[in-house]
Design a protein around this motif. Sequence first.
Motif, PDB file in Angstrom:
ATOM      1  N   VAL A 130       0.939  -1.297   0.057  1.00 23.22           N
ATOM      2  CA  VAL A 130       0.046   0.167   0.091  1.00 23.22           C
ATOM      3  C   VAL A 130       0.899   1.305  -0.119  1.00 23.22           C
ATOM      4  CG1 VAL A 130      -1.681   1.345   1.220  1.00 23.22           C
ATOM      5  CG2 VAL A 130      -2.105  -1.265   1.156  1.00 23.22           C
ATOM      6  N   LEU A 131       1.936   1.299   0.869  1.00 19.06           N
ATOM      7  CA  LEU A 131       2.861   2.409   0.879  1.00 19.06           C
ATOM      8  C   LEU A 131       3.709   2.859  -0.408  1.00 19.06           C
ATOM      9  CD1 LEU A 131       4.380   1.928   4.464  1.00 19.06           C
ATOM     10  CD2 LEU A 131       3.155   3.835   3.404  1.00 19.06           C
ATOM     11  N   LYS A 132       3.630   1.596  -1.296  1.00 20.50           N
ATOM     12  CA  LYS A 132       4.584   1.611  -2.606  1.00 20.50           C
ATOM     13  C   LYS A 132       3.342   2.379  -3.579  1.00 20.50           C
ATOM     14  CE  LYS A 132       6.251  -1.805  -4.731  1.00 20.50           C
ATOM     15  NZ  LYS A 132       6.752  -3.153  -5.353  1.00 20.50           N
ATOM     16  N   GLY A 133       1.978   2.695  -3.208  1.00 15.88           N
ATOM     17  CA  GLY A 133       0.944   3.237  -3.965  1.00 15.88           C
ATOM     18  C   GLY A 133       0.101   2.157  -4.677  1.00 15.88           C
ATOM     19  N   THR A 134       0.127   1.079  -4.403  1.00  9.19           N
ATOM     20  CA  THR A 134      -0.784   0.159  -4.964  1.00  9.19           C
ATOM     21  C   THR A 134      -2.019   0.037  -4.280  1.00  9.19           C
ATOM     22  OG1 THR A 134       1.017  -1.329  -5.976  1.00  9.19           O
ATOM     23  CG2 THR A 134      -0.876  -2.496  -5.840  1.00  9.19           C
ATOM     24  N   LYS A 135      -3.063   0.184  -5.082  1.00 12.14           N
ATOM     25  CA  LYS A 135      -4.559   0.040  -4.443  1.00 12.14           C
ATOM     26  C   LYS A 135      -4.791  -1.630  -4.352  1.00 12.14           C
ATOM     27  CE  LYS A 135      -6.340   4.354  -5.284  1.00 12.14           C
ATOM     28  NZ  LYS A 135      -5.311   5.052  -4.454  1.00 12.14           N
ATOM     29  N   ILE A 136      -5.295  -1.996  -3.512  1.00 16.78           N
ATOM     30  CA  ILE A 136      -5.648  -3.440  -3.353  1.00 16.78           C
ATOM     31  C   ILE A 136      -7.169  -3.720  -3.328  1.00 16.78           C
ATOM     32  CG2 ILE A 136      -5.348  -5.543  -1.996  1.00 16.78           C
ATOM     33  CD1 ILE A 136      -2.877  -4.463  -0.786  1.00 16.78           C
ATOM     34  N   GLU A 137      -7.558  -4.352  -4.140  1.00 16.78           N
ATOM     35  CA  GLU A 137      -8.995  -4.986  -4.161  1.00 16.78           C
ATOM     36  C   GLU A 137      -9.098  -6.487  -3.803  1.00 16.78           C
ATOM     37  OE1 GLU A 137     -10.903  -1.875  -7.379  1.00 16.78           O
ATOM     38  OE2 GLU A 137     -10.790  -3.875  -7.826  1.00 16.78           O
ATOM     39  N   VAL A 138     -10.102  -6.864  -2.876  1.00 19.48           N
ATOM     40  CA  VAL A 138     -10.390  -8.128  -2.562  1.00 19.48           C
ATOM     41  C   VAL A 138     -11.701  -8.663  -2.820  1.00 19.48           C
ATOM     42  CG1 VAL A 138     -10.405  -9.845  -0.592  1.00 19.48           C
ATOM     43  CG2 VAL A 138      -8.507  -8.193  -0.954  1.00 19.48           C
ATOM     44  N   TYR A 139     -11.953  -9.512  -3.339  1.00 23.22           N
ATOM     45  CA  TYR A 139     -13.397 -10.017  -3.759  1.00 23.22           C
ATOM     46  C   TYR A 139     -13.780 -11.225  -3.018  1.00 23.22           C
ATOM     47  CZ  TYR A 139     -13.056  -6.569  -7.366  1.00 23.22           C
ATOM     48  OH  TYR A 139     -13.041  -5.166  -8.217  1.00 23.22           O
ATOM     49  N   LEU A 140     -14.694 -11.246  -2.185  1.00 24.86           N
ATOM     50  CA  LEU A 140     -15.152 -12.502  -1.432  1.00 24.86           C
ATOM     51  C   LEU A 140     -16.525 -12.917  -1.657  1.00 24.86           C
ATOM     52  CD1 LEU A 140     -13.124 -11.552   1.675  1.00 24.86           C
ATOM     53  CD2 LEU A 140     -12.375 -13.140   0.076  1.00 24.86           C
ATOM     54  N   GLY A 141     -16.935 -14.126  -1.864  1.00 31.71           N
ATOM     55  CA  GLY A 141     -18.282 -14.546  -1.959  1.00 31.71           C
ATOM     56  C   GLY A 141     -18.683 -15.093  -0.530  1.00 31.71           C
ATOM     57  N   GLY A 142     -20.027 -14.571  -0.069  1.00 28.79           N
ATOM     58  CA  GLY A 142     -20.362 -14.892   0.984  1.00 28.79           C
ATOM     59  C   GLY A 142     -20.818 -16.256   1.472  1.00 28.79           C
ATOM     60  N   ILE A 143     -20.868 -16.891   0.372  1.00 29.91           N
ATOM     61  CA  ILE A 143     -21.253 -18.514   0.654  1.00 29.91           C
ATOM     62  C   ILE A 143     -20.126 -19.471   0.037  1.00 29.91           C
ATOM     63  CG2 ILE A 143     -23.763 -18.429   1.091  1.00 29.91           C
ATOM     64  CD1 ILE A 143     -24.086 -18.767  -2.041  1.00 29.91           C
ATOM     65  N   ASP A 144     -18.974 -18.927   0.218  1.00 31.20           N
ATOM     66  CA  ASP A 144     -17.725 -19.753  -0.194  1.00 31.20           C
ATOM     67  C   ASP A 144     -17.621 -20.920   0.558  1.00 31.20           C
ATOM     68  OD1 ASP A 144     -14.871 -20.476  -0.583  1.00 31.20           O
ATOM     69  OD2 ASP A 144     -14.513 -18.424  -1.276  1.00 31.20           O
TER      70      ASP A 144
END
Length: 172
Positions: A130-144
């Motif tokens: 994050v400090l390097k400037g990379t935005k992180i997106e995490v996608y999770l399914g509720g019934i995984d």
Amino acid sequence: MKISKNYFSGFCFFDESDLFDEYIIRNDFTVCGFSYGGIKAFEEVLNSQNRVDKLQLFSPAFFQTQDDKFKRTQVMYFKKDANVYCEGFLQNVVYPSPLDISKYFKIGTAQELQELLYYEWSEEKLAKLVLKGTKIEVYLGGIDKIVDTKKAKEFFEKFATVYYIKEKGHLL
């Protein structure tokens, strides 16, 4: 494991990025990974000198809250009969969808399974990215049925935008 320049495949998968077309950003500055591929994508971006604006993790393999017995049992069943293990694994991956994913199937290895089960996501490494400037997106399914998405959500939301999709499974 790397399939294309910016996408990393999940355990027992290859070339499945089109399954995530609804979410995936395709450009030179975004790196994506599904499940086990999320680990590979994260490590690639973390250790790369190249510009990466966004890291997208689709159902990242998150097993650090599981005990060692669970992990050893998974590896033992895989080694006993990889085909039977993968059949059950893939049923859980596609749940709740009736999606036929056979064209994306590639038998995994015990080494890959061990790596994903024993991988420890590091808050320090996530903060560094994050400090390097990379935005992180995490996608999770509720019934995984593969990972505990509530615990994964709690862990990643300190460093990422987390999309928690209630009615979706591991394949979102």
